[in-house]
Design an enzyme around this catalytic site. Structure first.
Site, PDB file in Angstrom:
ATOM      1  N   GLY A  31       5.258   1.762 -11.027  1.00  7.91           N
ATOM      2  CA  GLY A  31       4.548   3.048 -10.614  1.00  7.91           C
ATOM      3  C   GLY A  31       4.526   3.923 -11.948  1.00  7.91           C
TER       4      GLY A  31
ATOM      5  CD  GLU B 266       8.719  -4.531  -6.305  1.00  5.79           C
ATOM      6  OE1 GLU B 266       7.396  -4.675  -6.364  1.00  5.79           O
ATOM      7  OE2 GLU B 266       9.070  -3.442  -5.846  1.00  5.79           O
TER       8      GLU B 266
ATOM      9  CB  SER C 125       2.910  -1.362 -13.945  1.00  2.04           C
ATOM     10  OG  SER C 125       3.600   0.108 -13.876  1.00  2.04           O
TER      11      SER C 125
ATOM     12  CD1 TRP D 220      -2.090  -2.202   0.611  1.00  2.05           C
ATOM     13  CD2 TRP D 220      -3.181  -0.989   2.133  1.00  2.05           C
ATOM     14  NE1 TRP D 220      -3.003  -2.910   0.867  1.00  2.05           N
ATOM     15  CE2 TRP D 220      -3.587  -2.235   1.856  1.00  2.05           C
ATOM     16  CE3 TRP D 220      -3.362  -0.083   3.044  1.00  2.05           C
ATOM     17  CZ2 TRP D 220      -4.867  -2.431   2.751  1.00  2.05           C
ATOM     18  CZ3 TRP D 220      -4.629  -0.533   3.916  1.00  2.05           C
ATOM     19  CH2 TRP D 220      -5.496  -1.777   3.721  1.00  2.05           C
ATOM     20  CE  LYS D 221       4.565   1.236  -4.028  1.00  5.93           C
ATOM     21  NZ  LYS D 221       5.336   1.674  -5.352  1.00  5.93           N
TER      22      LYS D 221
ATOM     23  N   GLY E  57       1.669  -2.616  -6.040  1.00 10.69           N
ATOM     24  CA  GLY E  57       1.454  -1.278  -5.935  1.00 10.69           C
ATOM     25  C   GLY E  57       0.027  -0.729  -6.044  1.00 10.69           C
ATOM     26  N   GLY E  58       0.203   0.155  -6.972  1.00 10.03           N
ATOM     27  CA  GLY E  58      -0.739   0.995  -7.240  1.00 10.03           C
ATOM     28  C   GLY E  58      -2.245   0.154  -7.290  1.00 10.03           C
TER      29      GLY E  58
END
Ligand code: PGA
Length: 250
Positions: free
Chosen positions: A173, A167, A213, A10-11, A234-235
């Site tokens: 991102g 990664e 991504s 989630w950062k 991530g996003g």
């Protein structure tokens, strides 16, 4: 043990209320056991909330960072013992954002890995090259050094409790995902490095995730590669429905 895992990083996102809502959605959506292990890695302030959800569901919980020190006068830090005391299962180590913005060296990352293993928390060790490394075709060397310095000091037993996440920094991102072939090529390279260090059995038992991504549109093809065992998201982990679509891509 080699597993299929989809982990959401989630950062630095979500308020308490949003975090609660997302955790509830994920826990409910995986009520019927999914075909992979599902891990939520929220900001540390929500870890206990997450482990409460994990108690009554199929959810696992990961932290995003840990201190390299055991305890004491390190203002603002969180130790592996603290993560363990609230039942955290995993912890991301060496994410490229920590390496870049918080200047975490390979040496510090190796110490963090050791602390986590001392407290029975599974490190998700991140590695990956920058765009210029790929263009110069030095990307295999970069990843090899990161692994050599960060995790290859472990003995075979310890290494068996580690997850690796490849990664590529140029894919994080950016919306620019590695192609399934690029991911497979690097994952296979990593597995071969592990074979050289620890033997075929350990290499075959190591979980290697792809991150960068990853989304509902590309997850299925990425995850179907021989050496890709899941994703660090991530996003797309911030939106419950997208995340669950990725979970269901196996
Ligand atoms: P992204 O991030 O999915 O937003 O590219 C992945 C990560 O940083 O772990």
């Amino acid at each position: 043990m080699r597993k299929k895992i989809v982990a959401g990083n989630w950062k630095m996102n979500k308020t308490f209320q949003d975090a609660e809502e997302l955790l509830a959605f994920i826990a409910e959506s995986i009520e019927k056991k999914p075909s992979c292990e599902v891990v939520a890695c929220p900001p540390s302030i929500y870890l206990e909330l997450a482990t409460d959800f994990a108690l009554d569901s199929n959810l696992f919980v990961g932290a995003q960072n840990v201190s390299q020190f055991e305890s004491g006068a390190y203002t603002g830090e969180i130790s592996a013992a603290m993560l363990d005391s609230v039942d955290v299962d995993y912890c991301i180590v060496g994410h490229s954002e920590r390496r870049k913005y918080f200047h975490e060296s390979d040496e510090v990352l190796a110490q963090k890995v050791d602390k986590l293993l001392d407290h029975n928390i599974i490190p998700i060790f991140c590695c990956g090259e920058q765009l210029e490394d790929r263009e110069k075709e030095s990307y295999f060397d970069v990843v090899k050094m990161q692994l050599k310095n960060g995790v290859f000091h472990l003995n075979k037993n310890e290494f068996g409790n580690l997850v690796i996440a490849y990664e590529p920094i140029w894919a994080i991102g950016t919306g620019r995902t590695a192609t399934p072939a690029q991911a497979q090529e690097m994952h296979n390279f990593i597995r071969n490095l592990i074979t050289k260090e620890y033997g075929k059995e350990t290499a075959g038992n190591t979980t290697i995730l792809y991150g960068g991504s990853c989304n509902p549109g590309n997850a299925r093809e990425l995850f179907s590669q021989n050496d890709v065992d899941g994703g660090l998201i991530g996003g797309a982990s911030l939106k419950g429905e997208e995340f669950i679509k990725i979970v269901n891509s196996f």
